[in-house]
Design a protein around this motif. Structure first.
Motif, PDB file in Angstrom:
ATOM      1  N   UNK A 227       0.832  -1.207   0.000  1.00  0.00           N
ATOM      2  CA  UNK A 227       0.000   0.000   0.000  1.00  0.00           C
ATOM      3  C   UNK A 227       0.869   1.262   0.000  1.00  0.00           C
ATOM      4  N   UNK A 228       1.942   1.247   0.789  1.00  0.00           N
ATOM      5  CA  UNK A 228       2.819   2.411   0.895  1.00  0.00           C
ATOM      6  C   UNK A 228       3.486   2.726  -0.449  1.00  0.00           C
ATOM      7  N   UNK A 229       3.945   1.703  -1.153  1.00  0.00           N
ATOM      8  CA  UNK A 229       4.577   1.925  -2.457  1.00  0.00           C
ATOM      9  C   UNK A 229       3.576   2.488  -3.467  1.00  0.00           C
ATOM     10  N   UNK A 230       2.349   2.029  -3.397  1.00  0.00           N
ATOM     11  CA  UNK A 230       1.313   2.551  -4.286  1.00  0.00           C
ATOM     12  C   UNK A 230       0.985   4.005  -3.939  1.00  0.00           C
ATOM     13  N   UNK A 231       0.905   4.312  -2.653  1.00  0.00           N
ATOM     14  CA  UNK A 231       0.680   5.699  -2.218  1.00  0.00           C
ATOM     15  C   UNK A 231       1.832   6.595  -2.681  1.00  0.00           C
ATOM     16  N   UNK A 232       3.049   6.077  -2.566  1.00  0.00           N
ATOM     17  CA  UNK A 232       4.223   6.845  -2.998  1.00  0.00           C
ATOM     18  C   UNK A 232       4.143   7.130  -4.498  1.00  0.00           C
ATOM     19  N   UNK A 233       3.842   6.108  -5.288  1.00  0.00           N
ATOM     20  CA  UNK A 233       3.746   6.286  -6.743  1.00  0.00           C
ATOM     21  C   UNK A 233       2.672   7.314  -7.083  1.00  0.00           C
ATOM     22  N   UNK A 234       1.567   7.286  -6.351  1.00  0.00           N
ATOM     23  CA  UNK A 234       0.471   8.216  -6.596  1.00  0.00           C
ATOM     24  C   UNK A 234       0.837   9.637  -6.171  1.00  0.00           C
TER      25      UNK A 234
ATOM     26  N   UNK B  60       3.953  10.911  -6.038  1.00  0.00           N
ATOM     27  CA  UNK B  60       5.177  11.400  -6.687  1.00  0.00           C
ATOM     28  C   UNK B  60       4.807  12.487  -7.700  1.00  0.00           C
ATOM     29  N   UNK B  61       5.393  13.693  -7.574  1.00  0.00           N
ATOM     30  CA  UNK B  61       4.958  14.835  -8.379  1.00  0.00           C
ATOM     31  C   UNK B  61       5.435  14.868  -9.831  1.00  0.00           C
ATOM     32  N   UNK B  62       6.110  13.846 -10.263  1.00  0.00           N
ATOM     33  CA  UNK B  62       6.550  13.794 -11.650  1.00  0.00           C
ATOM     34  C   UNK B  62       5.966  12.533 -12.281  1.00  0.00           C
ATOM     35  N   UNK B  63       5.986  12.472 -13.585  1.00  0.00           N
ATOM     36  CA  UNK B  63       5.427  11.318 -14.277  1.00  0.00           C
ATOM     37  C   UNK B  63       6.353  10.118 -14.182  1.00  0.00           C
ATOM     38  N   UNK B  64       5.794   8.954 -14.449  1.00  0.00           N
ATOM     39  CA  UNK B  64       6.624   7.771 -14.594  1.00  0.00           C
ATOM     40  C   UNK B  64       6.445   6.695 -13.549  1.00  0.00           C
ATOM     41  N   UNK B  65       5.854   7.013 -12.394  1.00  0.00           N
ATOM     42  CA  UNK B  65       5.712   5.979 -11.376  1.00  0.00           C
ATOM     43  C   UNK B  65       4.360   5.272 -11.450  1.00  0.00           C
TER      44      UNK B  65
END
Length: 137
Positions: free
Chosen positions: A117-124, A126-131
């Motif tokens: 869940x934390x990795x998904x929250x981080x990807x969401x 993240x202020x730049x594209x690509x995650x």
């Protein structure tokens, strides 16, 4: 209406890949080798593909920007998930899963659930594209 399905597995992979590079990025930013003064000489230098100093400078700027983006994303993740990511990826020493579980009061299975869940929250966050990776329809 647009429907965007996030590929959670690939998004978590991208987030993990970026966070795993945190200390390498930190090293690039703090490395004194990228801050050397240019050496002047009257001897002609052999031609190379590009300027080495320029490449190092660009690499340092990109690393600094990426670290800033990581900080922004992590600041938006609170509670256990934020603590888990910081301990797992940003700790100066390599902390074991067992230690992190003890510190956060988690079992090994709940650690895995929280990390996903934390990795998904981080990807969401993240202020730049690509995650965040979206599924093809």
């Amino acid at each position: 209406m647009f429907i965007f399905d996030i590929d959670e597995y690939k998004s978590r992979q991208q987030a993990d890949k970026l966070l795993t590079q945190y200390w390498r990025l930190k090293h690039v930013v703090t490395s004194t080798s990228s801050l050397q003064s240019p050496a002047y000489s009257h001897t002609p230098k052999p031609l190379k593909n590009g300027n080495g100093m320029e490449r190092r400078t660009v690499k340092t700027i990109e690393a600094r920007q990426t670290l800033g983006y990581i900080d922004v994303a992590l600041s938006q993740i609170t509670g256990i998930n934020g603590g888990l990511l910081k301990m797992q990826y940003l700790s100066a020493g390599k902390l074991t899963v067992s230690y992190i579980c003890d510190e956060l009061g988690l079992t090994a299975s709940s650690f895995k659930k929280h990390k996903k869940q934390a990795l998904l929250e981080f990807a969401d966050s993240y202020p730049s594209e690509g995650l965040l990776i979206f599924k093809d329809h």
